[in-house]
Each structure stands twice: as C-alpha cells, then as structure tokens.
Design an enzyme around this catalytic site. Sequence first.
Site, PDB file in Angstrom:
ATOM      1  N   GLU A   4      -7.933  -4.882  -0.563  1.00 12.66           N
ATOM      2  CA  GLU A   4      -8.523  -5.622  -1.674  1.00 12.66           C
ATOM      3  C   GLU A   4      -8.461  -7.129  -1.485  1.00 12.66           C
ATOM      4  O   GLU A   4      -9.275  -7.858  -2.046  1.00 12.66           O
ATOM      5  CB  GLU A   4      -7.827  -5.224  -2.971  1.00 12.66           C
ATOM      6  CG  GLU A   4      -8.055  -3.758  -3.257  1.00 12.66           C
ATOM      7  CD  GLU A   4      -7.860  -3.390  -4.695  1.00 12.66           C
ATOM      8  OE1 GLU A   4      -7.268  -4.190  -5.436  1.00 12.66           O
ATOM      9  OE2 GLU A   4      -8.295  -2.295  -5.066  1.00 12.66           O
ATOM     10  N   HIS A  36       0.837  -1.197   0.000  1.00 15.61           N
ATOM     11  CA  HIS A  36       0.000   0.000   0.000  1.00 15.61           C
ATOM     12  C   HIS A  36       0.869   1.241   0.000  1.00 15.61           C
ATOM     13  O   HIS A  36       1.933   1.244   0.621  1.00 15.61           O
ATOM     14  CB  HIS A  36      -0.929   0.008   1.233  1.00 15.61           C
ATOM     15  CG  HIS A  36      -2.053   0.980   1.114  1.00 15.61           C
ATOM     16  ND1 HIS A  36      -1.954   2.282   1.529  1.00 15.61           N
ATOM     17  CD2 HIS A  36      -3.295   0.833   0.589  1.00 15.61           C
ATOM     18  CE1 HIS A  36      -3.097   2.900   1.284  1.00 15.61           C
ATOM     19  NE2 HIS A  36      -3.934   2.052   0.707  1.00 15.61           N
TER      20      HIS A  36
HETATM   21  C1  LIG Z   1      -0.488  -0.609  -3.928  1.00 19.56           C
HETATM   22  C2  LIG Z   1       0.857  -0.314  -4.580  1.00 19.56           C
HETATM   23  C3  LIG Z   1       0.631   0.307  -5.963  1.00 19.56           C
HETATM   24  C4  LIG Z   1       1.619   0.669  -3.676  1.00 19.56           C
HETATM   25  O1  LIG Z   1       2.842   0.882  -4.262  1.00 19.56           O
HETATM   26  P1  LIG Z   1       3.954   1.891  -3.693  1.00 19.56           P
HETATM   27  O2  LIG Z   1       3.709   2.282  -2.316  1.00 19.56           O
HETATM   28  O3  LIG Z   1       4.089   2.952  -4.683  1.00 19.56           O
HETATM   29  O4  LIG Z   1       5.193   0.968  -3.586  1.00 19.56           O
HETATM   30  P2  LIG Z   1       6.344   0.897  -4.624  1.00 19.56           P
HETATM   31  O5  LIG Z   1       5.760   0.728  -5.987  1.00 19.56           O
HETATM   32  O6  LIG Z   1       7.222   2.076  -4.387  1.00 19.56           O
HETATM   33  O7  LIG Z   1       7.055  -0.447  -4.170  1.00 19.56           O
HETATM   34  C5  LIG Z   1       8.075  -0.535  -3.196  1.00 19.56           C
HETATM   35  C6  LIG Z   1       8.773  -1.874  -3.360  1.00 19.56           C
HETATM   36  O8  LIG Z   1       7.882  -2.921  -2.956  1.00 19.56           O
HETATM   37  C7  LIG Z   1       7.600  -3.783  -4.035  1.00 19.56           C
HETATM   38  N1  LIG Z   1       6.188  -4.102  -4.013  1.00 19.56           N
HETATM   39  C8  LIG Z   1       5.158  -3.277  -3.678  1.00 19.56           C
HETATM   40  N2  LIG Z   1       4.003  -3.943  -3.740  1.00 19.56           N
HETATM   41  C9  LIG Z   1       4.298  -5.192  -4.110  1.00 19.56           C
HETATM   42  C10 LIG Z   1       3.513  -6.324  -4.342  1.00 19.56           C
HETATM   43  N3  LIG Z   1       2.192  -6.300  -4.205  1.00 19.56           N
HETATM   44  N4  LIG Z   1       4.111  -7.445  -4.740  1.00 19.56           N
HETATM   45  C11 LIG Z   1       5.451  -7.488  -4.884  1.00 19.56           C
HETATM   46  N5  LIG Z   1       6.261  -6.447  -4.660  1.00 19.56           N
HETATM   47  C12 LIG Z   1       5.685  -5.306  -4.294  1.00 19.56           C
HETATM   48  C13 LIG Z   1       7.959  -3.012  -5.290  1.00 19.56           C
HETATM   49  O9  LIG Z   1       8.291  -3.881  -6.344  1.00 19.56           O
HETATM   50  C14 LIG Z   1       9.116  -2.184  -4.817  1.00 19.56           C
HETATM   51  O10 LIG Z   1      10.247  -3.009  -4.810  1.00 19.56           O
HETATM   52  P3  LIG Z   1      11.696  -2.393  -5.172  1.00 19.56           P
HETATM   53  O11 LIG Z   1      12.018  -1.483  -4.020  1.00 19.56           O
HETATM   54  O12 LIG Z   1      12.575  -3.593  -5.260  1.00 19.56           O
HETATM   55  O13 LIG Z   1      11.536  -1.657  -6.471  1.00 19.56           O
HETATM   56  C15 LIG Z   1       1.665  -1.622  -4.709  1.00 19.56           C
HETATM   57  O14 LIG Z   1       1.918  -2.159  -3.440  1.00 19.56           O
HETATM   58  C16 LIG Z   1       0.991  -2.629  -5.620  1.00 19.56           C
HETATM   59  O15 LIG Z   1       1.125  -2.558  -6.848  1.00 19.56           O
HETATM   60  N6  LIG Z   1       0.231  -3.622  -5.041  1.00 19.56           N
HETATM   61  C17 LIG Z   1      -0.451  -4.607  -5.828  1.00 19.56           C
HETATM   62  C18 LIG Z   1      -1.745  -4.042  -6.413  1.00 19.56           C
HETATM   63  C19 LIG Z   1      -2.815  -3.842  -5.363  1.00 19.56           C
HETATM   64  O16 LIG Z   1      -3.039  -4.688  -4.503  1.00 19.56           O
HETATM   65  N7  LIG Z   1      -3.507  -2.710  -5.469  1.00 19.56           N
HETATM   66  C20 LIG Z   1      -4.549  -2.342  -4.518  1.00 19.56           C
HETATM   67  C21 LIG Z   1      -4.096  -1.287  -3.576  1.00 19.56           C
HETATM   68  S1  LIG Z   1      -5.308  -0.934  -2.337  1.00 19.56           S
END
Ligand SMILES: CC(C)(COP(=O)(O)OP(=O)(O)OC[C@H]1O[C@@H](n2cnc3c(N)ncnc32)[C@H](O)[C@@H]1OP(=O)(O)O)[C@@H](O)C(=O)NCCC(=O)NCCS
Length: 497
Positions: A436, A383
């Site tokens: 979710e 998140h």
């Molecule tokens: C929700 C989300 C977009 C938040 O992303 P964010 O805070 O911007 O986090 P980042 O994209 O900066 O990710 C940080 C690190 O964690 C990893 N990461 C984050 N969510 C991950 C996941 N669900 N699975 C695997 N790795 C994940 C990223 O690859 C990144 O790794 P890195 O440092 O090696 O590049 C992300 O966690 C995600 O895509 N989750 C899956 C989709 C989802 O469930 N969406 C509903 C949200 S309520």
Amino acid sequence: MTSPAVTCASTASLAQAAHLMDQADTGSVVVTEGGKAVGILTERDLLRATAARAATEREAVHLWMTPRPDVLGPDEKVDAAWNSLTSHHYRHLPVVDDAELVGVVSLRDLLSVARIRPVAETSGDVPAGLEGVVVAETTVGDVRGKEGFFHYRQYSAVELAERRSLEDVWHLLFRSTLPDTATSNAFAAEIAARRSLPPGLAALLPALSGQGTPLDVLRSAISVLGAELGWRPTLDAPAEELADQALGCCAVVPTILAAAYRYRIGLEPIAPADDLGFAANFLYMLRGEVPSEAHARAIEQYMILTIDHGFNASTFTARVITSTGADYGAAIVGAIGALSGPLHGGAPSRALDMLDAIGTPDRTEAYLRPLVENGQRIMGFGHRVYKTDDPRSVLLRSVAQSLGGATVDFALRVERTTVEVLAELKPGRELYANVEFYAGVVMDICGIPRAMFTPTFACGRTIGWSTHIMEQASHNRLIRPAARYVGPPPPEPVPSR
Ligand SMILES: CC(C)(COP(=O)(O)OP(=O)(O)OC[C@H]1O[C@@H](n2cnc3c(N)ncnc32)[C@H](O)[C@@H]1OP(=O)(O)O)[C@@H](O)C(=O)NCCC(=O)NCCS
C-alpha cells in the site's frame, strides 16, 4: 495413504518427474534407490526450479529434491501424521515399513479423512482468523511469506509484472497459458469489445452513483448486471458459460467504476476506447484524456501485482459463495464487500494521508516516533504474511522512482526512516513497507483520485476472484466448517419415545 507411491530414480530429469506427477495426478514423487526412499520432490520444488530457470529436461531430480525426508510408519495415527505434516509445512511424506517404501501420505489424503470425522474428534484448535490453515488446493497461485515471493500459476508474479501486459496475465489465469503475440492480440481485442455497459445497467447507473462510494456502486451494479444478463447459478452453468460471464464482467468493471466516479463529481461518463489496453482505458475513462505511456504502464504493473494474492479474505469469500452453487455475480458482490473493509483493501489511501500529515521530510522521525511509542500503526508498513520485503512494494518502489518527482523522493525518505524507527522500537518484528505504501504514491502520480484507489485495486482483483470462482466451480464441494459452541449449556434433549 496413496499406495504404491509414485517413484523415480535420483538421476531422472525434472521434466520426467513432472510428467510422472502429472500422469498420476499427484503433487510429489518419492526418489528411491534400491526400494528405499532417499528423497522427495514436490510441486513446490518444481516451482523453485522453474523460477530459477533450471533446464528441466537436463537437470536431475537429486539437485532439487529434499534429501533424507522425514517418514511415517504405516500404523501412524491420522492425527500424528497431520501434526507431522503441518508442523513442518510439509505437504507429502513417504510411508516406510521396515525401511521399505510402501506409500506416500499427503495433506489432501488427510483432509479427505477429516471430512468424514465428527467435529469432536478433530484434534487441536484452529487459530482465530484461520491463520495458516489450509482450506483448499489451488493451481491459481501462492504466496511465500518468508521468501518474499509470490506467483501466478508457475510464473513469478513480479516477473510477469515486469515483462507482460495485464491481458497476458489475465489469459494465463483464465486459460492457463501465457499467450504468444497473435493470441495476446486476439484476447485483448475480445476483452476490448466487451467493455460497454449493457443498456439496463447504463440506464440505472446515474441513480446508483448517487448512493455511496464507487465500490458501493460497483457492488450494486454487479447485481444489476447479473440480473440483466441472466447469470444462472454456478451449479447449473457449464464451465464455458461461467468463463464467458467472467470475461464479460471483468471487462466491464473499469467502465462501471469510472462512470460511477464521474457521475459522483457531476461529469458525464466517457465511453471506453477499444484501441487502449485495460489499464490505459481505465485511466482514460476516469480522467477524460489518454494517459501517457509511462502512467498507463505504471497502473498496469500495479494491477498485475495485485490480481491475486493467496487465500485473502475476499478471495475466500468468493469461493465460499461459489461453493453454495450461487451465481457468479453473487460471488463477486460478496468479494467486493470483503475487499471494502479497512483491514483488507479499504485503506490504500491512508499511507498517502500519512505523507500529507508528515508534511516535510525533516519532520518524519518526529512524527513517527511518538506514534509507534503510543502503540499506533504506521500505515503502509508490516504484513501478516511477509516478514521480509513485500515483493510488490519493491517493484512499485522502482516504478515510482522511474516516474520520479518530489512525492517519490519524499516517500523514499519516509520509508527509510520508518524502517529504522520500527526496527529500533519494534525489534524482531520485521516490519517493512507493504504494497500500500508505494501503491498510493504511484496512483497519485498517475492522477487517480484517492477515492478511486481501492476501486482501482478491484479492477484487477476481479480477474483473480473470477479465476478462483471458476476453479471452485470446476470441482466444487460445499464449504461448510463447524464452530465450537461456548455459550451457556442448553437443556439436555428429552429422549423421544
Ligand atoms: C498489516 C498488519 C495488519 C499485519 O499485522 P500482523 O501480522 O497481524 O502483525 P501484528 O499485529 O501481530 O504485529 C506484530 C507487532 O508488530 C507491530 N506492528 C505491526 N505493524 C506495525 C506498523 N505498521 N506500525 C507499527 N507497529 C506495527 C505490532 O504493534 C506488534 O507489536 P507488539 O509485538 O509489540 O504487539 C499490520 O502490520 C498493520 O496494521 N499495518 C498497518 C496497516 C497497513 O499498512 N495495512 C495494509 C496491509 S497490506
């Protein structure tokens, strides 16, 4: 700065401090001893105290204040003050001259200065996506990512979902108080009486429903509804008129969505049942049978948990549109558009699709590991704001457990393994199940088809959007940020004679 600062003694009660803040319409009180600032108590501290059920009439301010706060000098530059506030996530700092308290400066003070400064003068780059940028003040609620806590008004959202009906929370948001039983019943009856589609929209809905997803239909239907009911620009509509539009719209959204879904699969819509609560009636109109109490309550709790969540993209969209003075319907339509994006609300079925793809619990690790190793995201985990357990997923997990069944056992096992695999392969990223993951499981158990997952989210969230629209309209200022031009330079302007 605001001068003189609102002050109180460290022995004053929390209630007295809250009263002082309320009277001065300010968000903090500086705690003084002999004219010197020894602490600061803010709205956030009051909120913490309320959440911890502190006896506000008795407990003294010094138990909850920030002692020995950082201070600013009276000659501090605005940019330095801004940096000091934002880098520490402060909202207020005392201003001290030669050890004597002379005032207090707040983010609000600095923002009002920023408004009249040319873009070139503002310091620092705003992060892409406006991450962490404060763009408004709100009394609707807040999300505290590090603590895994969020609230509506001054109440913990999770506690509201555990103890109250959706209509009670709706009353809290629209009318600022939690209702007693009589008020709650009257409010629920007021909503129930407004669930039917007006004739113009009812006549158009079969044709609209042939086009696109139920959320697409909702977007078009709200435009039709606004035109049919003659919603005026928020700029011209008094607060009571806007509140009436919002109540009617939120009441009718589940009816539109359930009918759109049923038309889409070749079934006739089902008229709303006045004697059922908001969530139970939605399930009834969707499936054609009165849901069990457990299913109705589970969906009601899901809707309460997702009514509002800070300045997410759809809420912000609704407020930007309202800030132009456009009508209420325009703001809701824009918010639905933002919600439909897969990065926002458009993907709650993907976690369930993943459970299907895993197939059996013993395949969990073999399925997940290569995905993460190849840089892919596990749906329903991680998140932007929460770097600890998402409080919504914690409650929904226990709701799912109380419903029981093979899918829940499977989901629990997948969650455990996923958290372990992510901790090993993405150390330090703090990745846990988000709302979710269990939302999909709960909705599935309660018989909501996957195509209706995001629309179910929209049913409750329309109430949150509407609250923000009313707040924006009540003390509006056009939201009009600036962008930095980075393209090829234009020709120098020819000076006019
Ligand atoms: C929700 C989300 C977009 C938040 O992303 P964010 O805070 O911007 O986090 P980042 O994209 O900066 O990710 C940080 C690190 O964690 C990893 N990461 C984050 N969510 C991950 C996941 N669900 N699975 C695997 N790795 C994940 C990223 O690859 C990144 O790794 P890195 O440092 O090696 O590049 C992300 O966690 C995600 O895509 N989750 C899956 C989709 C989802 O469930 N969406 C509903 C949200 S309520």
